[in-house]
Design a protein around this motif. Structure first.
Motif, PDB file in Angstrom:
ATOM      1  N   ASP A  18      77.468  14.636  19.179  1.00  0.00           N
ATOM      2  CA  ASP A  18      78.386  15.065  20.250  1.00  0.00           C
ATOM      3  C   ASP A  18      79.832  14.770  19.854  1.00  0.00           C
ATOM      4  O   ASP A  18      80.738  15.572  20.091  1.00  0.00           O
ATOM      5  CB  ASP A  18      78.086  14.311  21.562  1.00  0.00           C
ATOM      6  CG  ASP A  18      76.792  14.762  22.217  1.00  0.00           C
ATOM      7  OD1 ASP A  18      76.254  15.814  21.821  1.00  0.00           O
ATOM      8  OD2 ASP A  18      76.313  14.033  23.114  1.00  0.00           O
ATOM      9  N   SER A  25      85.204  21.212  17.503  1.00  0.00           N
ATOM     10  CA  SER A  25      85.587  22.302  18.414  1.00  0.00           C
ATOM     11  C   SER A  25      87.061  22.159  18.809  1.00  0.00           C
ATOM     12  O   SER A  25      87.762  23.155  18.961  1.00  0.00           O
ATOM     13  CB  SER A  25      84.636  22.404  19.603  1.00  0.00           C
ATOM     14  OG  SER A  25      85.081  21.636  20.659  1.00  0.00           O
ATOM     15  N   ARG A  50      72.332  22.187  15.336  1.00  0.00           N
ATOM     16  CA  ARG A  50      73.343  22.772  16.228  1.00  0.00           C
ATOM     17  C   ARG A  50      74.049  23.947  15.565  1.00  0.00           C
ATOM     18  O   ARG A  50      74.409  24.914  16.219  1.00  0.00           O
ATOM     19  CB  ARG A  50      74.367  21.709  16.649  1.00  0.00           C
ATOM     20  CG  ARG A  50      73.766  20.697  17.594  1.00  0.00           C
ATOM     21  CD  ARG A  50      74.796  19.738  18.132  1.00  0.00           C
ATOM     22  NE  ARG A  50      74.145  18.619  18.786  1.00  0.00           N
ATOM     23  CZ  ARG A  50      74.746  17.772  19.603  1.00  0.00           C
ATOM     24  NH1 ARG A  50      76.029  17.898  19.858  1.00  0.00           N
ATOM     25  NH2 ARG A  50      74.086  16.785  20.160  1.00  0.00           N
ATOM     26  N   GLU A  55      75.956  26.493  17.849  1.00  0.00           N
ATOM     27  CA  GLU A  55      76.719  25.629  18.760  1.00  0.00           C
ATOM     28  C   GLU A  55      77.923  24.980  18.092  1.00  0.00           C
ATOM     29  O   GLU A  55      78.763  24.389  18.760  1.00  0.00           O
ATOM     30  CB  GLU A  55      75.798  24.515  19.293  1.00  0.00           C
ATOM     31  CG  GLU A  55      74.700  25.029  20.210  1.00  0.00           C
ATOM     32  CD  GLU A  55      73.629  23.993  20.504  1.00  0.00           C
ATOM     33  OE1 GLU A  55      72.521  24.401  20.867  1.00  0.00           O
ATOM     34  OE2 GLU A  55      73.887  22.782  20.337  1.00  0.00           O
TER      35      GLU A  55
END
Ligand code: F6R
Length: 238
Positions: A18, A25, A50, A55
């Motif tokens: 995470d 991101s 991911r 993602e």
């Protein structure tokens, strides 16, 4: 130092993913500092998953690894080059990846070049770290003084013993390594330290005493303004 306690290794790996995902991101062309060893394996497989699920996108990310054995060839199965290819780089496409060259015949020149490449990339945005049972980070072993620059280090008996399990009987284990020093590590805008397993509980306890122990290199991280420790209960003793 921010601490996130996870129930077990899988949760730790997801919590670490995470943090990496958030970094990438927010800044798609991030410079990541990467680590090897057993601790980040779950994180790397989660990142691969991911990415396959669309993602996370590493296509603009540049990476520098903490360290590499010396001397060792890139294709030796115990080299960190090999480890990174096996566990991440062959599955996730980065803009660029770099590890110290364990095969160079000019280790000093290679170390200086490594530091200037990190500097030219603008320094590291997020540095991933594991910790040795003796408190080493990268291969900065407990010592009387610590190097700022990337350098050639002789590994301690404790580290050689901890890593000997990876080398086949009769195979020569490299006794030195090229490792980032504290300069590149501390230039990182943020640091993510992963600590997993009961055998890390004693060193984690020393780290969380909140004191700089000169014989615990990782305790210098207490001076960095942006460190997150993701730890599982086995290592946290909770
Ligand atoms: C690896 C590295 C080492 C490891 C440490 C912990 O690139 O620099 O400092 O992070 O030895 O290793 P594991 O995760 O195998 O316990």
């Amino acid at each position: 130092m921010k601490k996130i306690v996870c129930d077990g290794y899988d949760e730790l790996s997801r919590a670490a993913a995470d943090i990496v995902a958030e970094q990438v991101s927010r800044k798609p062309n991030s410079v990541l500092g990467l680590a090897t060893g057993s601790t980040p394996l779950g994180l790397y497989s989660e990142l691969v998953r991911r990415q396959s699920a669309g993602e996370i996108d590493f296509s603009k990310v540049r990476s520098f690894n903490l360290d590499e054995y010396y001397p060792i060839s890139k294709d030796h199965p115990q080299s960190y080059n090999y480890y990174m290819r096996e566990n991440l780089f062959s599955k996730v496409s980065f803009a660029s990846t770099r590890l110290p060259d364990g095969n160079t015949d000019d280790p000093q020149g290679e170390c200086a070049k490594y530091d200037s490449e990190i500097e030219a990339a603008g320094g590291i945005d997020l540095q991933l770290l594991g910790i040795g049972i003796n408190g080493h980070i990268g291969f900065n072993e407990p010592a009387d003084s610590y190097s700022v620059a990337t350098y050639l280090v002789k590994l301690t008996e404790s580290t050689l013993a901890a890593n000997s399990r990876f080398f086949a009987n009769g195979e020569t284990q490299p006794v030195s390594a090229l490792t980032m020093g504290f300069g590149a590590i501390f230039s990182a805008k943020s640091i993510l330290l992963l600590i997993s397993g009961q055998n890390k509980a004693p060193i984690a306890k020393r780290l969380f005493q909140g004191k700089i122990h000169t014989d615990v290199p990782a305790s210098l991280l207490l001076l960095h303004p942006n460190v997150t420790v993701v730890i599982d209960r086995a290592a946290d003793g909770s």
